[in-house]
Design a protein around this motif. Sequence first.
Motif, short mmCIF file in Angstrom:
data_model
loop_
_atom_site.label_atom_id
_atom_site.label_comp_id
_atom_site.label_asym_id
_atom_site.label_seq_id
_atom_site.Cartn_x
_atom_site.Cartn_y
_atom_site.Cartn_z
N THR A 3 -0.44 0.45 -7.92
CA THR A 3 -0.18 1.17 -6.67
C THR A 3 -1.29 0.86 -5.67
O THR A 3 -2.46 0.74 -6.04
N TYR A 4 -0.88 0.73 -4.42
CA TYR A 4 -1.80 0.34 -3.36
C TYR A 4 -1.92 1.41 -2.29
O TYR A 4 -0.95 2.07 -1.94
N ILE A 5 -3.13 1.49 -1.76
CA ILE A 5 -3.43 2.29 -0.58
C ILE A 5 -4.08 1.34 0.41
O ILE A 5 -5.01 0.61 0.05
N ARG A 30 -6.46 3.02 -11.42
CA ARG A 30 -5.52 4.09 -11.04
C ARG A 30 -4.75 3.71 -9.78
O ARG A 30 -3.58 3.99 -9.62
N PHE A 31 -5.45 3.06 -8.85
CA PHE A 31 -4.85 2.48 -7.66
C PHE A 31 -5.77 1.41 -7.12
O PHE A 31 -6.92 1.30 -7.53
N VAL A 32 -5.24 0.60 -6.21
CA VAL A 32 -6.00 -0.46 -5.55
C VAL A 32 -6.07 -0.11 -4.07
O VAL A 32 -5.07 0.32 -3.49
N PRO A 52 7.94 -0.74 -4.69
CA PRO A 52 7.43 0.49 -4.10
C PRO A 52 5.95 0.68 -4.36
O PRO A 52 5.46 1.81 -4.42
N SER A 53 5.21 -0.40 -4.49
CA SER A 53 3.79 -0.33 -4.85
C SER A 53 2.91 0.36 -3.81
O SER A 53 1.93 1.00 -4.15
N LEU A 54 3.26 0.21 -2.53
CA LEU A 54 2.45 0.81 -1.46
C LEU A 54 2.79 2.29 -1.37
O LEU A 54 3.94 2.66 -1.13
N ARG A 127 4.11 11.45 -7.12
CA ARG A 127 5.46 11.13 -6.64
C ARG A 127 5.86 9.70 -7.02
O ARG A 127 7.03 9.43 -7.26
N ALA A 128 4.88 8.81 -7.03
CA ALA A 128 5.16 7.41 -7.33
C ALA A 128 5.40 7.17 -8.82
O ALA A 128 6.02 6.19 -9.19
#
Length: 129
Positions: A3-5, A30-32, A52-54, A127-128
Motif C-alpha cells: 500500500t502506498y501513500i 506496513r506501507f510505502v 488499489p494500492s494507493l 479499509r484497504a
Amino acid sequence: MITYIVVVDDEPDVEEMFKQQFRRDLRSGRFVMEFALSAAAALDKVKEIPDPSLILILSDINMPGMSGLEMLPKVKAERPNVPVIMITAYGDEITRKKAADLGAAGLLPKPIDFNALREKIDERLERAA
C-alpha cells in the motif's frame, strides 16, 4: 499487497520528517511512502501506482507552479476513490471550505499533528485490508 501513500510538498525536509515519524511502519513494510516535490510530479506518481494500492495522498497547499488546490481536482479525476488530505500553514475557514468543495477528505494544519495523521492512516489501512 503493497500500500502506498503519496506525500506532496515542495520543501525537501518534509520527506525526512515523514520518514522519521513513520520509520517503524516503513521498515516493517506496513506501507510505502512516495514523495513528490511538486503537484505535477505527484500527478505522475499517482498514475504510476496501480489500483488499489494507493490509499492516501497528503498534499501541501502552497507550492510554486501548481498549488495543492489546483492539483486536487486533477488527482480526484484520476483517482476518485483515493482520499486527499491537504496540509497547510494557513488553515483558515475559507481555505478549509475551498479544499472541501474541491474534494479534499480533510485539512491538517502545520505543524502537523502526527498522532492525528497516524489515526487517519490507520483508518485507510483498515479499509484497504
